[in-house]
Design a protein around this motif. Structure first.
Motif, mmCIF file in Angstrom:
data_model
loop_
_atom_site.group_PDB
_atom_site.id
_atom_site.type_symbol
_atom_site.label_atom_id
_atom_site.label_comp_id
_atom_site.label_asym_id
_atom_site.label_seq_id
_atom_site.Cartn_x
_atom_site.Cartn_y
_atom_site.Cartn_z
ATOM 1 N N TYR A 11 0.837 -1.204 0.000
ATOM 2 C CA TYR A 11 0.000 0.000 0.000
ATOM 3 C C TYR A 11 0.873 1.254 0.000
ATOM 4 O O TYR A 11 0.649 2.176 -0.780
ATOM 5 C CB TYR A 11 -0.935 -0.010 1.215
ATOM 6 C CG TYR A 11 -1.713 1.266 1.402
ATOM 7 C CD1 TYR A 11 -2.709 1.630 0.507
ATOM 8 C CD2 TYR A 11 -1.452 2.118 2.468
ATOM 9 C CE1 TYR A 11 -3.423 2.805 0.668
ATOM 10 C CE2 TYR A 11 -2.155 3.285 2.633
ATOM 11 C CZ TYR A 11 -3.140 3.621 1.740
ATOM 12 O OH TYR A 11 -3.840 4.783 1.905
ATOM 13 N N ALA A 12 1.870 1.288 0.848
ATOM 14 C CA ALA A 12 2.742 2.466 0.944
ATOM 15 C C ALA A 12 3.501 2.704 -0.359
ATOM 16 O O ALA A 12 3.575 3.840 -0.838
ATOM 17 C CB ALA A 12 3.720 2.291 2.100
ATOM 18 N N GLU A 17 4.307 5.784 -5.358
ATOM 19 C CA GLU A 17 4.445 5.768 -6.811
ATOM 20 C C GLU A 17 3.368 6.613 -7.487
ATOM 21 O O GLU A 17 3.647 7.368 -8.410
ATOM 22 C CB GLU A 17 4.370 4.332 -7.313
ATOM 23 C CG GLU A 17 4.662 4.190 -8.781
ATOM 24 C CD GLU A 17 4.686 2.741 -9.218
ATOM 25 O OE1 GLU A 17 4.342 2.503 -10.379
ATOM 26 O OE2 GLU A 17 5.045 1.873 -8.393
ATOM 27 N N ALA A 18 2.134 6.504 -7.017
ATOM 28 C CA ALA A 18 1.031 7.268 -7.606
ATOM 29 C C ALA A 18 1.135 8.748 -7.255
ATOM 30 O O ALA A 18 0.794 9.607 -8.070
ATOM 31 C CB ALA A 18 -0.302 6.704 -7.137
ATOM 32 N N ALA A 19 1.613 9.049 -6.056
ATOM 33 C CA ALA A 19 1.692 10.444 -5.611
ATOM 34 C C ALA A 19 2.763 11.223 -6.371
ATOM 35 O O ALA A 19 2.756 12.449 -6.352
ATOM 36 C CB ALA A 19 1.966 10.500 -4.116
ATOM 37 N N ARG A 20 3.651 10.537 -7.041
ATOM 38 C CA ARG A 20 4.662 11.232 -7.841
ATOM 39 C C ARG A 20 4.038 11.929 -9.047
ATOM 40 O O ARG A 20 4.571 12.915 -9.533
ATOM 41 C CB ARG A 20 5.720 10.248 -8.333
ATOM 42 C CG ARG A 20 6.622 9.757 -7.244
ATOM 43 C CD ARG A 20 7.630 8.780 -7.781
ATOM 44 N NE ARG A 20 8.475 8.291 -6.695
ATOM 45 C CZ ARG A 20 9.203 7.207 -6.762
ATOM 46 N NH1 ARG A 20 9.211 6.480 -7.871
ATOM 47 N NH2 ARG A 20 9.930 6.827 -5.745
ATOM 48 N N GLU A 28 -5.467 8.209 -3.793
ATOM 49 C CA GLU A 28 -6.235 7.342 -2.895
ATOM 50 C C GLU A 28 -7.520 6.845 -3.531
ATOM 51 O O GLU A 28 -8.100 5.873 -3.075
ATOM 52 C CB GLU A 28 -6.551 8.073 -1.592
ATOM 53 C CG GLU A 28 -5.352 8.244 -0.694
ATOM 54 C CD GLU A 28 -5.681 8.936 0.608
ATOM 55 O OE1 GLU A 28 -6.697 9.659 0.671
ATOM 56 O OE2 GLU A 28 -4.917 8.758 1.562
ATOM 57 N N LYS A 29 -7.979 7.493 -4.572
ATOM 58 C CA LYS A 29 -9.228 7.093 -5.230
ATOM 59 C C LYS A 29 -9.016 6.051 -6.316
ATOM 60 O O LYS A 29 -9.982 5.535 -6.865
ATOM 61 C CB LYS A 29 -9.921 8.323 -5.819
ATOM 62 C CG LYS A 29 -10.400 9.279 -4.746
ATOM 63 C CD LYS A 29 -11.071 10.492 -5.338
ATOM 64 C CE LYS A 29 -11.482 11.458 -4.226
ATOM 65 N NZ LYS A 29 -12.086 12.657 -4.762
ATOM 66 N N ILE A 33 -5.373 0.973 -5.328
ATOM 67 C CA ILE A 33 -4.953 1.488 -4.018
ATOM 68 C C ILE A 33 -6.080 1.331 -3.004
ATOM 69 O O ILE A 33 -5.839 1.001 -1.841
ATOM 70 C CB ILE A 33 -4.481 2.947 -4.140
ATOM 71 C CG1 ILE A 33 -3.198 2.971 -4.976
ATOM 72 C CG2 ILE A 33 -4.248 3.572 -2.767
ATOM 73 C CD1 ILE A 33 -2.608 4.324 -5.203
ATOM 74 N N LYS A 34 -7.321 1.519 -3.427
ATOM 75 C CA LYS A 34 -8.467 1.280 -2.541
ATOM 76 C C LYS A 34 -8.482 -0.167 -2.071
ATOM 77 O O LYS A 34 -8.731 -0.440 -0.900
ATOM 78 C CB LYS A 34 -9.783 1.562 -3.270
ATOM 79 C CG LYS A 34 -10.151 3.002 -3.380
ATOM 80 C CD LYS A 34 -11.516 3.093 -4.053
ATOM 81 C CE LYS A 34 -11.931 4.497 -4.319
ATOM 82 N NZ LYS A 34 -13.232 4.558 -5.014
ATOM 83 N N GLN A 35 -8.218 -1.080 -3.000
ATOM 84 C CA GLN A 35 -8.219 -2.499 -2.654
ATOM 85 C C GLN A 35 -7.104 -2.830 -1.672
ATOM 86 O O GLN A 35 -7.313 -3.574 -0.712
ATOM 87 C CB GLN A 35 -8.085 -3.361 -3.917
ATOM 88 C CG GLN A 35 -8.223 -4.831 -3.659
ATOM 89 C CD GLN A 35 -9.589 -5.205 -3.146
ATOM 90 O OE1 GLN A 35 -10.591 -4.707 -3.647
ATOM 91 N NE2 GLN A 35 -9.647 -6.048 -2.150
ATOM 92 N N LEU A 36 -5.918 -2.277 -1.879
ATOM 93 C CA LEU A 36 -4.812 -2.508 -0.951
ATOM 94 C C LEU A 36 -5.138 -1.968 0.439
ATOM 95 O O LEU A 36 -4.894 -2.635 1.454
ATOM 96 C CB LEU A 36 -3.529 -1.863 -1.472
ATOM 97 C CG LEU A 36 -2.875 -2.539 -2.674
ATOM 98 C CD1 LEU A 36 -1.763 -1.666 -3.224
ATOM 99 C CD2 LEU A 36 -2.352 -3.902 -2.290
ATOM 100 N N ARG A 37 -5.713 -0.763 0.500
ATOM 101 C CA ARG A 37 -6.077 -0.170 1.786
ATOM 102 C C ARG A 37 -7.142 -1.007 2.481
ATOM 103 O O ARG A 37 -7.084 -1.239 3.688
ATOM 104 C CB ARG A 37 -6.560 1.266 1.597
ATOM 105 C CG ARG A 37 -6.861 1.951 2.930
ATOM 106 C CD ARG A 37 -7.220 3.408 2.784
ATOM 107 N NE ARG A 37 -8.377 3.572 1.944
ATOM 108 C CZ ARG A 37 -8.444 4.390 0.879
ATOM 109 N NH1 ARG A 37 -7.397 5.093 0.531
ATOM 110 N NH2 ARG A 37 -9.536 4.494 0.171
ATOM 111 N N PHE A 38 -8.125 -1.493 1.717
ATOM 112 C CA PHE A 38 -9.183 -2.328 2.279
ATOM 113 C C PHE A 38 -8.595 -3.597 2.884
ATOM 114 O O PHE A 38 -8.982 -4.001 3.984
ATOM 115 C CB PHE A 38 -10.203 -2.673 1.186
ATOM 116 C CG PHE A 38 -11.285 -3.599 1.652
ATOM 117 C CD1 PHE A 38 -12.331 -3.130 2.428
ATOM 118 C CD2 PHE A 38 -11.245 -4.944 1.322
ATOM 119 C CE1 PHE A 38 -13.323 -3.982 2.864
ATOM 120 C CE2 PHE A 38 -12.231 -5.802 1.753
ATOM 121 C CZ PHE A 38 -13.283 -5.325 2.520
#
Length: 54
Positions: A11-12, A17-20, A28-29, A33-38
């Protein structure tokens, strides 16, 4: 030993990677990433419930 990173690390790394390329709120949407957080949240919840029961 495991060669795969833990769910929290996945998740991290996905968030970094996405925040770059986009704001964190947009990252986060993303579905993966939603699936990893879940998965991380579900694992913590199960651990908390089992701890409370035993």
């Amino acid at each position: 030993m495991d060669s795969f990173p833990k769910e929290t690390h996945r998740y991290a790394f996905a968030m970094v990677e996405a925040a770059r390329t986009m704001p964190v709120a947009a990252a986060e949407k993303l579905d993966h990433i939603k699936q990893l957080r879940f998965n991380v949240q579900l694992k913590r919840l199960r651990k908390r419930i089992n701890k409370r029961i035993t």
